[in-house]
Design a protein around this motif. Structure first.
Motif, PDB file in Angstrom:
ATOM      1  N   ALA A   1       0.830  -1.216   0.000  1.00 22.70           N
ATOM      2  CA  ALA A   1       0.000   0.000   0.000  1.00 22.70           C
ATOM      3  C   ALA A   1       0.857   1.256   0.000  1.00 22.70           C
ATOM      4  CB  ALA A   1      -0.926  -0.006   1.211  1.00 22.70           C
ATOM      5  N   THR A   2       1.922   1.276   0.826  1.00 24.95           N
ATOM      6  CA  THR A   2       2.762   2.480   0.884  1.00 24.95           C
ATOM      7  C   THR A   2       3.485   2.719  -0.433  1.00 24.95           C
ATOM      8  OG1 THR A   2       4.541   1.171   1.893  1.00 24.95           O
ATOM      9  CG2 THR A   2       3.061   2.384   3.389  1.00 24.95           C
ATOM     10  N   GLU A   3       3.884   1.638  -1.137  1.00 29.65           N
ATOM     11  CA  GLU A   3       4.517   1.796  -2.447  1.00 29.65           C
ATOM     12  C   GLU A   3       3.526   2.406  -3.446  1.00 29.65           C
ATOM     13  OE1 GLU A   3       7.666   1.330  -3.948  1.00 29.65           O
ATOM     14  OE2 GLU A   3       8.060   1.639  -1.807  1.00 29.65           O
ATOM     15  N   LEU A   4       2.296   1.885  -3.449  1.00 25.69           N
ATOM     16  CA  LEU A   4       1.275   2.433  -4.347  1.00 25.69           C
ATOM     17  C   LEU A   4       0.980   3.891  -4.000  1.00 25.69           C
ATOM     18  CD1 LEU A   4      -1.115  -0.654  -4.386  1.00 25.69           C
ATOM     19  CD2 LEU A   4       0.141   0.252  -6.366  1.00 25.69           C
ATOM     20  N   HIS A   5       0.928   4.168  -2.709  1.00 29.44           N
ATOM     21  CA  HIS A   5       0.666   5.542  -2.227  1.00 29.44           C
ATOM     22  C   HIS A   5       1.761   6.473  -2.744  1.00 29.44           C
ATOM     23  CE1 HIS A   5      -0.794   8.014   1.525  1.00 29.44           C
ATOM     24  NE2 HIS A   5      -0.690   8.769   0.436  1.00 29.44           N
ATOM     25  N   ARG A   6       3.031   6.007  -2.613  1.00 27.64           N
ATOM     26  CA  ARG A   6       4.159   6.821  -3.050  1.00 27.64           C
ATOM     27  C   ARG A   6       4.110   7.072  -4.552  1.00 27.64           C
ATOM     28  NH1 ARG A   6       8.873   5.869  -5.162  1.00 27.64           N
ATOM     29  NH2 ARG A   6       8.601   3.604  -5.061  1.00 27.64           N
ATOM     30  N   GLN A   7       3.619   6.094  -5.297  1.00 26.39           N
ATOM     31  CA  GLN A   7       3.526   6.213  -6.751  1.00 26.39           C
ATOM     32  C   GLN A   7       2.316   7.019  -7.220  1.00 26.39           C
ATOM     33  OE1 GLN A   7       3.553   2.157  -8.166  1.00 26.39           O
ATOM     34  NE2 GLN A   7       5.514   1.708  -7.138  1.00 26.39           N
ATOM     35  N   GLY A   8       1.457   7.435  -6.292  1.00 24.84           N
ATOM     36  CA  GLY A   8       0.286   8.225  -6.646  1.00 24.84           C
ATOM     37  C   GLY A   8      -0.924   7.406  -7.027  1.00 24.84           C
ATOM     38  N   GLN A   9      -0.865   6.104  -6.819  1.00 25.17           N
ATOM     39  CA  GLN A   9      -2.028   5.247  -7.123  1.00 25.17           C
ATOM     40  C   GLN A   9      -2.898   5.194  -5.864  1.00 25.17           C
ATOM     41  OE1 GLN A   9      -1.265   1.603  -9.376  1.00 25.17           O
ATOM     42  NE2 GLN A   9       0.882   2.279  -9.682  1.00 25.17           N
ATOM     43  N   LEU A  10      -3.591   6.286  -5.640  1.00 26.06           N
ATOM     44  CA  LEU A  10      -4.248   6.500  -4.348  1.00 26.06           C
ATOM     45  C   LEU A  10      -5.433   5.564  -4.129  1.00 26.06           C
ATOM     46  CD1 LEU A  10      -4.105  10.389  -4.078  1.00 26.06           C
ATOM     47  CD2 LEU A  10      -2.403   8.705  -3.398  1.00 26.06           C
ATOM     48  N   ALA A  11      -6.205   5.312  -5.151  1.00 25.05           N
ATOM     49  CA  ALA A  11      -7.391   4.454  -4.975  1.00 25.05           C
ATOM     50  C   ALA A  11      -6.983   3.042  -4.569  1.00 25.05           C
ATOM     51  CB  ALA A  11      -8.207   4.437  -6.261  1.00 25.05           C
ATOM     52  N   ARG A  12      -5.949   2.477  -5.221  1.00 30.63           N
ATOM     53  CA  ARG A  12      -5.506   1.118  -4.884  1.00 30.63           C
ATOM     54  C   ARG A  12      -4.901   1.095  -3.489  1.00 30.63           C
ATOM     55  NH1 ARG A  12      -1.775  -1.307  -9.394  1.00 30.63           N
ATOM     56  NH2 ARG A  12      -1.996  -3.148  -8.032  1.00 30.63           N
ATOM     57  N   ALA A  13      -4.115   2.142  -3.151  1.00 33.81           N
ATOM     58  CA  ALA A  13      -3.530   2.199  -1.806  1.00 33.81           C
ATOM     59  C   ALA A  13      -4.634   2.297  -0.753  1.00 33.81           C
ATOM     60  CB  ALA A  13      -2.592   3.402  -1.700  1.00 33.81           C
ATOM     61  N   GLN A  14      -5.644   3.130  -1.021  1.00 32.50           N
ATOM     62  CA  GLN A  14      -6.750   3.289  -0.072  1.00 32.50           C
ATOM     63  C   GLN A  14      -7.443   1.955   0.182  1.00 32.50           C
ATOM     64  OE1 GLN A  14      -9.563   6.304  -1.180  1.00 32.50           O
ATOM     65  NE2 GLN A  14     -11.134   5.589   0.225  1.00 32.50           N
ATOM     66  N   SER A  15      -7.668   1.211  -0.885  1.00 29.19           N
ATOM     67  CA  SER A  15      -8.360  -0.071  -0.742  1.00 29.19           C
ATOM     68  C   SER A  15      -7.581  -1.015   0.173  1.00 29.19           C
ATOM     69  CB  SER A  15      -8.544  -0.698  -2.128  1.00 29.19           C
ATOM     70  OG  SER A  15      -9.163  -1.950  -2.014  1.00 29.19           O
ATOM     71  N   ILE A  16      -6.248  -1.026   0.019  1.00 28.56           N
ATOM     72  CA  ILE A  16      -5.448  -1.933   0.846  1.00 28.56           C
ATOM     73  C   ILE A  16      -5.422  -1.455   2.286  1.00 28.56           C
ATOM     74  CG2 ILE A  16      -3.125  -2.880   1.194  1.00 28.56           C
ATOM     75  CD1 ILE A  16      -2.782  -2.670  -1.873  1.00 28.56           C
ATOM     76  N   TYR A  17      -5.241  -0.141   2.511  1.00 30.29           N
ATOM     77  CA  TYR A  17      -5.278   0.372   3.891  1.00 30.29           C
ATOM     78  C   TYR A  17      -6.587  -0.012   4.572  1.00 30.29           C
ATOM     79  CZ  TYR A  17      -1.313   3.579   2.860  1.00 30.29           C
ATOM     80  OH  TYR A  17      -0.100   4.123   2.531  1.00 30.29           O
ATOM     81  N   GLU A  18      -7.699   0.177   3.859  1.00 32.10           N
ATOM     82  CA  GLU A  18      -9.012  -0.128   4.446  1.00 32.10           C
ATOM     83  C   GLU A  18      -9.141  -1.618   4.730  1.00 32.10           C
ATOM     84  OE1 GLU A  18     -11.556   1.606   1.551  1.00 32.10           O
ATOM     85  OE2 GLU A  18     -11.554   3.598   2.516  1.00 32.10           O
ATOM     86  N   GLY A  19      -8.554  -2.469   3.865  1.00 33.70           N
ATOM     87  CA  GLY A  19      -8.578  -3.925   4.112  1.00 33.70           C
ATOM     88  C   GLY A  19      -7.805  -4.280   5.361  1.00 33.70           C
ATOM     89  N   ILE A  20      -6.658  -3.620   5.567  1.00 32.31           N
ATOM     90  CA  ILE A  20      -5.879  -3.873   6.782  1.00 32.31           C
ATOM     91  C   ILE A  20      -6.691  -3.514   8.012  1.00 32.31           C
ATOM     92  CG2 ILE A  20      -3.853  -3.096   8.089  1.00 32.31           C
ATOM     93  CD1 ILE A  20      -2.432  -2.743   5.365  1.00 32.31           C
ATOM     94  N   LEU A  21      -7.389  -2.371   7.935  1.00 33.12           N
ATOM     95  CA  LEU A  21      -8.160  -1.922   9.097  1.00 33.12           C
ATOM     96  C   LEU A  21      -9.370  -2.812   9.363  1.00 33.12           C
ATOM     97  CD1 LEU A  21      -7.948   1.950   8.620  1.00 33.12           C
ATOM     98  CD2 LEU A  21      -6.841   0.584  10.390  1.00 33.12           C
TER      99      LEU A  21
END
Length: 794
Positions: free
Chosen positions: A9-29
């Motif tokens: 998720a942090t790699e995707l976040h860093r790359q600007g792929q915010l929607a995919r990163a958000q989905s993974i963060y929410e899955g972790i939570l």
């Protein structure tokens, strides 16, 4: 497993792929609702997608799990800043700094929060901390500059912007703001260079074009300013502020319809733009569309009730419409909102003088003196003439006014030396080539000019009144009569140059409808201040002022920026063709008692001061049955003067008011008065000539200012120096003597009647030859390559 997903998720976040990163963060939570890093990073992501409220909620959950993590408090502060919750944001940055004292970014954003809270000094201190930690922090230097600008510490702001641009040479906002600070310092050329640098870095940065236009407006380079605003609006068609300022420039260029269109564009973009509504009112006032202008000012005030400039402009409108009570209220409101507003004090006091409201006279007049001494924009010069006797103060006021409003136009080519001609070409510039007090004085001079030696051109920027009797009279006196009412000041100056005017004579000075910038653009190699404004214009481009030895004693030359032309008699021209009506008025039909001494003063009411009125009331107490006959400029003044009489123990019925009437009849009614009492410190001017022409003795108290010595100039020219006093005490004593010793007054009347046509005052032929001799001496010095110098004629 969670660690791998978090890394992904942090790699995707860093790359600007915010929607995919958000989905993974929410899955972790979903798997671990109290996962600190997922909560914090999802909060940061929420802020990035402008969901700041959710960001705060997520970060708060993270802080509850791990309260001593500096970055989390910092991120919370950023989200709260975005929500406009400045105090809570600042508290978040404070906590981050407690946890990590060298947290430069937290110090920086803490400064931003404090700035929004109007704690500007504290904001500067916070930026200083950020810079101390990180010396290459360009954004901190920039924001520090913004805060110092707010504190009016312009030089320090420039230094801060310099640091920002040194660290980041392409920092367009810093270059533009640096220009703004330099503009405040009066370093206009440096400001323009800074804006030009911003534009070179980013040609599409509309704000730099806009600011550049502002600087060019200060220089009164209207065409260049207009081009800058048009760049700004071209880059951003919804730039309401640029459309409004564009309108201001068009108004200066006399393109009033185009200015209106520009204001209306600004208002269409931003209907709540109070400044644009106010500016629109100015344009409509220029077109004399009074009702529409009134509506526009009232709309500006409805949007922004504490808008002193709108109240000030509304006061000007009411004054021009002779709605004087409303004008007084509007000026009072403007002054109360901003006592130091440009020219607010002068307008407020002058209006109070017009209606003879002296309730704040001492306070306001004293304040005016202090402000003039401090080089503040206290008043338009004409507004101070009835208040101030000191020529030094009046010169300082004029200097301040000219430097602010009518400076010499830089960049103008010098007028090339012209060969001598058989005829000197003289241009007369005025808005008053019609039935007006000024024309009553100079009409015969125009007619008597020696056409074998002089060529005359009239430049008229007043109303076109072809049926007016005075217009019909003076029109044929000129070789050319040019209507320049709709031309810009620069265009009029250019036309004057094209016509090769040798001597440009300004007949307006600073009075109503003047066009001083024509002379700031150098209309002619020789420029003369005559008659319109009684005093120095404080403008280096005005070479001469027409005067006489009474008006400007040689010891007073230091108070004039112009060189003095000393005419041999009086400076004032007069018209010996003025008709006095045959009407045989009775005292009763003019409201005067059948018997009793009649003191009179037909000066404008604004010239009456409390100290002079005190004397007048004592005269009525001392001279039984006497009355004071005054000109009624407006009913408010008459009402207030009656109240002031009662306050001094005098029956209000002993004040009689004369309404306006045609000039010939007005001159005729002077026969019913016994003695004209002059005002001080601003004397009778045209009204003094009227009285003397009608055979009425005039008593004056000579002052120090030009305006306070005019009546003495006229009395000397007609051979009645015994009616000039040098103190208010002597003025009062002589008035009582003349009212109580009728034989002495009768002698003066006989002398006046004898001198009226045998002394210089009403000898138009003599006067014209004198002023022509002055023009010839000016012209001769010019052709000898000599600078202007005092001219003495005998």
């Amino acid at each position: 497993m969670i660690d791998e997903r978090l890394h992904q998720a942090t790699e995707l976040h860093r790359q600007g792929q915010l929607a995919r990163a958000q989905s993974i963060y929410e899955g972790i939570l979903e798997s671990d609702p109290d996962h600190f890093e997922a909560l914090n990073l999802l909060g940061v992501l929420a802020a990035q997608i402008q969901n700041h409220q959710r960001a705060v909620e997520l970060i708060d959950r993270a802080i509850a799990i791990f309260p001593d993590h500096a970055d989390t408090h910092f991120n919370r502060g950023l989200a709260l800043l975005a929500l406009g919750e400045w105090g809570a944001a600042t508290a978040g940055f404070d906590r981050a700094i407690e946890l990590r004292s060298d947290y430069a970014e937290a110090w920086f954003h803490r400064g931003n929060g404090l700035f929004e809270l109007k704690l500007v000094d504290a904001a500067v201190a916070s930026y200083d901390q950020a810079i101390a930690i990180r010396g290459d922090y360009g954004e901190a230097f920039f924001s520090r500059g913004v805060a110092l600008h707010e504190l009016k510490q312009w030089a320090s702001a420039v230094a801060s912007y310099d640091k920002a641009t040194a660290l980041r040479p392409a920092y367009v906002e810093a270059w533009s703001n640096r220009g703004n600070a330099l503009l405040e310092l009066g370093a206009i050329d440096a400001a323009l260079a800074s804006y030009d640098k911003a534009i070179a870095v980013s040609p599409d940065y509309g704000e730099a074009w806009y600011n550049r236009g502002n600087a060019l407006e200060v220089l009164r380079q209207w065409d260049a300013a207009l081009a800058s605003y048009e760049w700004a609006t071209g880059l951003s068609s919804d730039y309401a502020e640029a459309w409004s300022r564009r309108g201001n420039v068009l108004l200066e260029l006399k393109r009033v319809d185009a200015a209106l269109a520009s204001y209306e564009k600004a208002i269409a973009i931003k209907p709540g733009f109070a400044e644009a509504w106010c500016n629109r009112g100015n344009a409509l006032s220029d077109k004399k569309l009074w009702d529409a202008a009134l509506t526009s000012y009232e709309r500006a005030i409805a949007i922004k009730p504490a808008f002193p400039e709108a109240w000030f402009n509304l006061g000007n409108l009411h004054r021009d419409l002779r709605q004087l009570e409303q004008a007084a209220e509007s000026f009072a409101r403007a002054f109360s909102l901003n006592p130091d507003g440009d020219y607010f004090l002068g307008a407020y006091l002058y209006l109070a003088m017009m209606i003879c409201d002296w309730s704040s006279f001492d306070e306001l007049s004293n304040r005016m003196v202090v402000n003039i001494v401090n080089h503040q924009k206290a008043a338009a010069p004409v507004q101070a003439l009835s208040i101030i006797n000191s020529p030094s103060l009046l010169q300082q006021l004029a200097l301040t006014y000219v430097n602010q409003n009518h400076p010499l136009r830089s960049g103008r080519e010098d007028i090339h030396k012209r060969p001598r001609r058989d005829k000197i070409r003289v241009g007369y510039y005025s808005a008053d080539f019609h039935s007006h007090a000024s024309m009553y004085l100079v009409a015969e001079m125009f007619e008597k000019h020696d056409r074998s030696k002089f060529e005359l051109i009239a430049f008229s920027f007043g109303p076109d009144l072809p049926e007016d009797a005075m217009r019909q009279r003076v029109f044929p006196a000129f070789d050319r009569f040019i209507d320049v009412n709709t031309a810009s000041d620069e265009d009029v100056a250019n036309l004057s140059r094209e016509l090769e005017v040798d001597i440009a004579v300004d007949l307006k000075g600073f009075t109503k409808d003047s066009r001083t910038d024509i002379f700031a653009f150098r209309a002619a190699p020789i420029q003369v201040n005559y008659m319109g404004y009684p005093g120095s214009m404080g403008a280096g481009y005005m070479d001469y002022i027409i005067a006489d030895h009474t008006l400007v004693p040689e010891g007073f030359q230091q108070f004039y920026t112009e060189r003095i032309v000393y005419l041999p008699d009086s400076y004032q021209g007069n018209d010996s063709r003025r008709q006095i009506a045959d009407t045989d008025f009775s005292r009763q039909e003019l409201g005067l008692p059948v018997t009793g001494f009649v003191f009179c003063c037909f000066n404008n009411n604004y010239k009456i001061t409390p100290s002079v009125f005190d004397i007048w009331m004592r005269l009525l107490e001392r001279v039984e049955g006497a009355v004071l006959w005054l000109y009624e400029d407006n009913p408010q003044a008459a009402g207030n003067l009656r109240k002031e009489a009662v306050r001094r123990g005098v029956d209000a019925g002993r004040l009689v008011f004369a309404r306006r009437m045609p000039l010939a009849e007005h001159l005729a009614r002077h026969r019913l008065a016994d003695l004209f009492l002059d005002t001080f410190p601003c004397n009778a001017h045209t009204t003094a000539s009227d009285a003397l022409w009608a055979g009425l003795p005039l008593l004056t108290r000579i002052g120090e200012s030009f305006a306070g010595r005019v009546a003495a100039s006229l009395l000397n020219a007609i051979g009645l120096p015994e009616l000039i006093t040098s103190s208010l005490e002597a003025y009062e004593a002589l008035a009582i003597e003349l009212a109580t010793y009728p034989e002495k007054l009768a002698e003066l009347r006989l002398k006046l009647e004898k001198n009226r046509l045998s002394t210089p005052l009403f000898d138009s032929e003599r006067f014209t030859r004198s002023i022509e001799a002055a023009y010839e001496k000016m012209y001769e010095r010019y052709h000898q390559d000599l600078p202007p110098a005092h001219i003495y004629l005998h």
